[in-house]
Scaffold this motif. Structure first.
Motif, PDB file in Angstrom:
ATOM      1  N   ASP A  50       0.837  -1.208   0.000  1.00  0.00           N
ATOM      2  CA  ASP A  50       0.000   0.000   0.000  1.00  0.00           C
ATOM      3  C   ASP A  50       0.869   1.253   0.000  1.00  0.00           C
ATOM      4  O   ASP A  50       0.601   2.223  -0.728  1.00  0.00           O
ATOM      5  CB  ASP A  50      -0.912   0.013   1.226  1.00  0.00           C
ATOM      6  CG  ASP A  50      -2.065  -0.976   1.125  1.00  0.00           C
ATOM      7  OD1 ASP A  50      -2.328  -1.458   0.005  1.00  0.00           O
ATOM      8  OD2 ASP A  50      -2.699  -1.261   2.158  1.00  0.00           O
ATOM      9  N   ILE A  51       1.912   1.251   0.816  1.00  0.00           N
ATOM     10  CA  ILE A  51       2.795   2.420   0.897  1.00  0.00           C
ATOM     11  C   ILE A  51       3.589   2.590  -0.394  1.00  0.00           C
ATOM     12  O   ILE A  51       3.696   3.694  -0.936  1.00  0.00           O
ATOM     13  CB  ILE A  51       3.738   2.283   2.109  1.00  0.00           C
ATOM     14  CG1 ILE A  51       2.926   2.354   3.400  1.00  0.00           C
ATOM     15  CG2 ILE A  51       4.810   3.366   2.095  1.00  0.00           C
ATOM     16  CD1 ILE A  51       3.717   2.053   4.646  1.00  0.00           C
ATOM     17  N   SER A  54       1.438   4.089  -2.969  1.00  0.00           N
ATOM     18  CA  SER A  54       1.193   5.520  -2.750  1.00  0.00           C
ATOM     19  C   SER A  54       2.392   6.360  -3.182  1.00  0.00           C
ATOM     20  O   SER A  54       2.246   7.515  -3.556  1.00  0.00           O
ATOM     21  CB  SER A  54       0.876   5.781  -1.276  1.00  0.00           C
ATOM     22  OG  SER A  54       2.032   5.723  -0.470  1.00  0.00           O
ATOM     23  N   TYR A  55       3.615   5.781  -3.133  1.00  0.00           N
ATOM     24  CA  TYR A  55       4.808   6.485  -3.595  1.00  0.00           C
ATOM     25  C   TYR A  55       4.910   6.508  -5.123  1.00  0.00           C
ATOM     26  O   TYR A  55       5.735   7.235  -5.678  1.00  0.00           O
ATOM     27  CB  TYR A  55       6.073   5.806  -3.068  1.00  0.00           C
ATOM     28  CG  TYR A  55       6.287   5.865  -1.584  1.00  0.00           C
ATOM     29  CD1 TYR A  55       5.524   6.689  -0.763  1.00  0.00           C
ATOM     30  CD2 TYR A  55       7.275   5.087  -0.987  1.00  0.00           C
ATOM     31  CE1 TYR A  55       5.732   6.719   0.600  1.00  0.00           C
ATOM     32  CE2 TYR A  55       7.504   5.119   0.375  1.00  0.00           C
ATOM     33  CZ  TYR A  55       6.726   5.929   1.162  1.00  0.00           C
ATOM     34  OH  TYR A  55       6.943   5.961   2.508  1.00  0.00           O
ATOM     35  N   ASN A  94       2.668   8.093   7.051  1.00  0.00           N
ATOM     36  CA  ASN A  94       1.661   8.139   6.001  1.00  0.00           C
ATOM     37  C   ASN A  94       0.285   7.744   6.530  1.00  0.00           C
ATOM     38  O   ASN A  94       0.161   6.948   7.455  1.00  0.00           O
ATOM     39  CB  ASN A  94       2.039   7.181   4.859  1.00  0.00           C
ATOM     40  CG  ASN A  94       3.054   7.791   3.938  1.00  0.00           C
ATOM     41  OD1 ASN A  94       3.998   8.411   4.382  1.00  0.00           O
ATOM     42  ND2 ASN A  94       2.870   7.604   2.658  1.00  0.00           N
ATOM     43  N   ASN A  95      -0.738   8.310   5.923  1.00  0.00           N
ATOM     44  CA  ASN A  95      -2.099   7.932   6.256  1.00  0.00           C
ATOM     45  C   ASN A  95      -2.374   6.487   5.871  1.00  0.00           C
ATOM     46  O   ASN A  95      -1.681   5.903   5.035  1.00  0.00           O
ATOM     47  CB  ASN A  95      -3.097   8.833   5.514  1.00  0.00           C
ATOM     48  CG  ASN A  95      -3.382  10.105   6.287  1.00  0.00           C
ATOM     49  OD1 ASN A  95      -3.387  10.104   7.504  1.00  0.00           O
ATOM     50  ND2 ASN A  95      -3.620  11.185   5.573  1.00  0.00           N
ATOM     51  N   TYR A  97      -4.452   3.315   4.167  1.00  0.00           N
ATOM     52  CA  TYR A  97      -4.773   3.099   2.750  1.00  0.00           C
ATOM     53  C   TYR A  97      -6.000   3.886   2.313  1.00  0.00           C
ATOM     54  O   TYR A  97      -5.960   4.610   1.307  1.00  0.00           O
ATOM     55  CB  TYR A  97      -4.990   1.603   2.517  1.00  0.00           C
ATOM     56  CG  TYR A  97      -5.489   1.270   1.132  1.00  0.00           C
ATOM     57  CD1 TYR A  97      -4.613   1.224   0.048  1.00  0.00           C
ATOM     58  CD2 TYR A  97      -6.839   1.013   0.901  1.00  0.00           C
ATOM     59  CE1 TYR A  97      -5.067   0.918  -1.220  1.00  0.00           C
ATOM     60  CE2 TYR A  97      -7.301   0.709  -0.373  1.00  0.00           C
ATOM     61  CZ  TYR A  97      -6.414   0.657  -1.422  1.00  0.00           C
ATOM     62  OH  TYR A  97      -6.867   0.361  -2.681  1.00  0.00           O
ATOM     63  N   ARG A 100      -5.426   7.711   2.155  1.00  0.00           N
ATOM     64  CA  ARG A 100      -4.546   8.107   1.037  1.00  0.00           C
ATOM     65  C   ARG A 100      -5.308   8.061  -0.276  1.00  0.00           C
ATOM     66  O   ARG A 100      -5.190   8.966  -1.109  1.00  0.00           O
ATOM     67  CB  ARG A 100      -3.328   7.184   0.977  1.00  0.00           C
ATOM     68  CG  ARG A 100      -2.371   7.341   2.126  1.00  0.00           C
ATOM     69  CD  ARG A 100      -1.004   6.778   1.779  1.00  0.00           C
ATOM     70  NE  ARG A 100      -1.048   5.446   1.226  1.00  0.00           N
ATOM     71  CZ  ARG A 100      -1.016   4.332   1.939  1.00  0.00           C
ATOM     72  NH1 ARG A 100      -0.952   4.398   3.259  1.00  0.00           N
ATOM     73  NH2 ARG A 100      -1.043   3.147   1.371  1.00  0.00           N
ATOM     74  N   LYS A 101      -6.084   7.006  -0.488  1.00  0.00           N
ATOM     75  CA  LYS A 101      -6.829   6.882  -1.741  1.00  0.00           C
ATOM     76  C   LYS A 101      -7.892   7.978  -1.857  1.00  0.00           C
ATOM     77  O   LYS A 101      -8.078   8.570  -2.920  1.00  0.00           O
ATOM     78  CB  LYS A 101      -7.481   5.501  -1.837  1.00  0.00           C
ATOM     79  CG  LYS A 101      -6.506   4.345  -1.951  1.00  0.00           C
ATOM     80  CD  LYS A 101      -5.698   4.408  -3.239  1.00  0.00           C
ATOM     81  CE  LYS A 101      -6.506   4.063  -4.460  1.00  0.00           C
ATOM     82  NZ  LYS A 101      -5.695   4.002  -5.690  1.00  0.00           N
ATOM     83  N   ASN A 103      -7.903  10.958  -0.370  1.00  0.00           N
ATOM     84  CA  ASN A 103      -7.234  12.245  -0.601  1.00  0.00           C
ATOM     85  C   ASN A 103      -6.766  12.383  -2.044  1.00  0.00           C
ATOM     86  O   ASN A 103      -6.773  13.479  -2.618  1.00  0.00           O
ATOM     87  CB  ASN A 103      -6.046  12.400   0.343  1.00  0.00           C
ATOM     88  CG  ASN A 103      -6.462  12.621   1.776  1.00  0.00           C
ATOM     89  OD1 ASN A 103      -7.603  12.968   2.049  1.00  0.00           O
ATOM     90  ND2 ASN A 103      -5.537  12.419   2.707  1.00  0.00           N
ATOM     91  N   GLU A 104      -6.356  11.270  -2.618  1.00  0.00           N
ATOM     92  CA  GLU A 104      -5.860  11.277  -3.995  1.00  0.00           C
ATOM     93  C   GLU A 104      -6.985  11.475  -5.003  1.00  0.00           C
ATOM     94  O   GLU A 104      -6.812  12.159  -6.025  1.00  0.00           O
ATOM     95  CB  GLU A 104      -5.154   9.943  -4.269  1.00  0.00           C
ATOM     96  CG  GLU A 104      -4.717   9.714  -5.692  1.00  0.00           C
ATOM     97  CD  GLU A 104      -4.229   8.295  -5.934  1.00  0.00           C
ATOM     98  OE1 GLU A 104      -4.213   7.869  -7.109  1.00  0.00           O
ATOM     99  OE2 GLU A 104      -3.884   7.594  -4.951  1.00  0.00           O
TER     100      GLU A 104
END
Length: 472
Positions: A50-51, A54-55, A94-95, A97, A100-101, A103-104
């Protein structure tokens, strides 16, 4: 400090990419193989993936596997700067999963946002903003830095605004902040130490922002039901509460919409006083109470010297205005104001001027609030009708008394991550309960504040169909 297992795996894979052991397009071993290789559970591999995703370091292709991104991490940096070594070991993690998704993706206009915690654009009174800005402000508007505690005229306006809620304070007990979230951050920086315990209602919005998690303070969640059931003895006997604080949203709680009674609020205040525990009362939703007079805040009750009160215009006027306030003991407020000056040298003077106008002229805040509550109540009724039509057999919920949210409990078993991703494929963003409580795996937070009324029925119908697919 011992490194988390998932972070070691992230660092190791990124290192292989930067030294060309892994090249763009290379397929990574399966989760099972990697779990054996690193001697961890598969859940740890999934967290690392997941991280990495996100990168932008890996691409997951359904039914094919996981591949090194064609763009490759080290093509985003120059020379030998290994940026992941910096943020990989930062105190700010990091937030999760889902966050992050979301926010994206939540600014993708093609997606329907079923749980967004902000007003829809058509509910924001931009015409009144234009009116305020267009007024003759000669001699009134300044764009220089304001005092550490904030613009004096705005603080006077906040004093009057809070008096209408039953809160008595003076301008020296108020610090203007750039939204309630900054207020939380200042409290974390100014009052918490590594040995602190942060007592929080759970589920809770605070779990979604990590404002206090990065302080390495120990988070001690207490179920709201537990607080109510043990309202006369909430805190464990013989426990050490030194450096502890209690964070709560006692009126129109996010995400559950729960509101304590006046008696319950007073008992919480008194017990925290006895234990020497400050209370952080987040009251950003209280003015959105639908029927009758809004409930009194804790800060309006007796014995409230231990209450730090947070208010804001973000939920009632505009999320982009970014003006809020902390109210509390004058010594604490002076300390937090000093920290704020160190961080950003004060909130925007223009935003403070606009906020002052909003709070001092009834035709702005008061009249807008009446109309906003009516609109939100109508939207909530429509949303609940859609739930009743399509999801009554799949879950339960309570009728909102105000604010934005519906806390929906699924009564059928669901793999939430699968549902989340399938909903995205159908153009929906859903908000899983795990964002607010790791144990709330069968919950969703809905919001009727942002979603357009014409989108409610197709969105809920689509979600119902996805849920029913899981049952066959």
């Amino acid at each position: 400090m011992k490194q988390a297992k998932y972070q070691y795996i992230v660092d190791d894979i990124l290192t292989q990419m930067t030294d060309n052991s892994l090249r763009p397009g290379d397929k990574l071993p399966s989760q099972r193989v990697l779990a054996q290789q690193y001697r961890v559970n598969r859940s740890t591999i999934i967290e690392a993936f997941d991280i990495l995703e996100s990168y932008g370091a890996i691409d997951r292709i359904e039914k094919r596997g996981v591949y090194v991104s064609q763009y490759k991490w080290n093509q985003f940096v120059k020379d030998n700067i290994r940026w992941h070594d910096y943020f990989g070991h930062s105190r700010s993690q990091n937030n999760q999963y889902y966050i992050r998704k979301i926010n994206e993706l939540e600014f993708d206009t093609h997606l329907i946002r079923t749980g967004t915690g902000e007003l829809a654009p058509e509910l924001i009174p931009n015409d009144l903003f234009k009116e305020i800005i267009a007024q003759d402000v000669e001699g009134a508007l300044t764009t220089n830095y304001e005092p550490p505690k904030g613009k004096l005229a705005l603080r006077h306006a906040v004093v009057e605004h809070l008096a209408r809620k039953g809160i008595s304070c003076n301008v020296e007990q108020i610090c203007i902040v750039s939204g309630a979230l900054q207020g939380l951050k200042l409290i974390a920086d100014g009052l918490l130490v590594p040995q602190s315990k942060v007592l929080i209602e759970t589920p809770s919005y605070i779990n979604s922002v990590h404002t206090w998690h990065s302080m390495k303070a120990k988070m001690l969640p207490i179920q709201i039901e537990t607080i109510e059931q043990h309202i006369n003895h909430i805190f464990r006997a013989n426990s050490e509460y030194k450096h502890s604080i209690f964070y709560c949203i006692p009126t129109l709680h996010n995400p559950t919409q729960h509101t304590y009674s006046k008696t319950q609020k007073q008992k919480i205040i008194n017990q925290c006083q006895q234990q020497g525990i400050p209370i952080v009362e987040d009251d950003v939703y209280g003015d959105l109470w639908f029927e009758g007079d809004r409930p009194l805040p804790m800060k309006a009750l007796d014995n409230n010297d231990n209450v730090l009160y947070l208010g804001s215009l973000s939920k009632t006027v505009s999320p982009g205005l970014r003006v809020g306030w902390i109210v509390g003991d004058e010594r604490v407020i002076s300390h937090l104001a000093d920290l704020k000056m160190q961080n950003d040298y004060g909130a925007s003077s223009i935003a403070q001027f606009i906020a002052q106008k909003w709070l001092t002229e009834p035709k702005y805040y008061h009249n807008h609030l009446i109309q906003l509550r009516q609109t939100l109540q109508r939207k909530s009724a429509h949303f609940m009708q859609c739930l009743e039509t399509y999801l009554a057999d799949c879950g339960t919920w309570q009728q909102p008394q105000g604010s934005f949210y519906i806390w929906f409990q699924l009564t059928v078993p669901i793999d939430m991550k699968t549902l989340f991703n399938q909903a995205l494929e159908q153009g929906l963003i859903i908000y899983p309960g795990e964002i607010y409580d790791n144990e709330a795996k069968q919950y969703l937070r809905f919001s009727y504040a942002y979603i357009a009324e014409q989108d409610m029925e197709p969105a809920i119908q689509c979600l119902a169909e996805l849920i029913m697919q899981h049952q066959h």
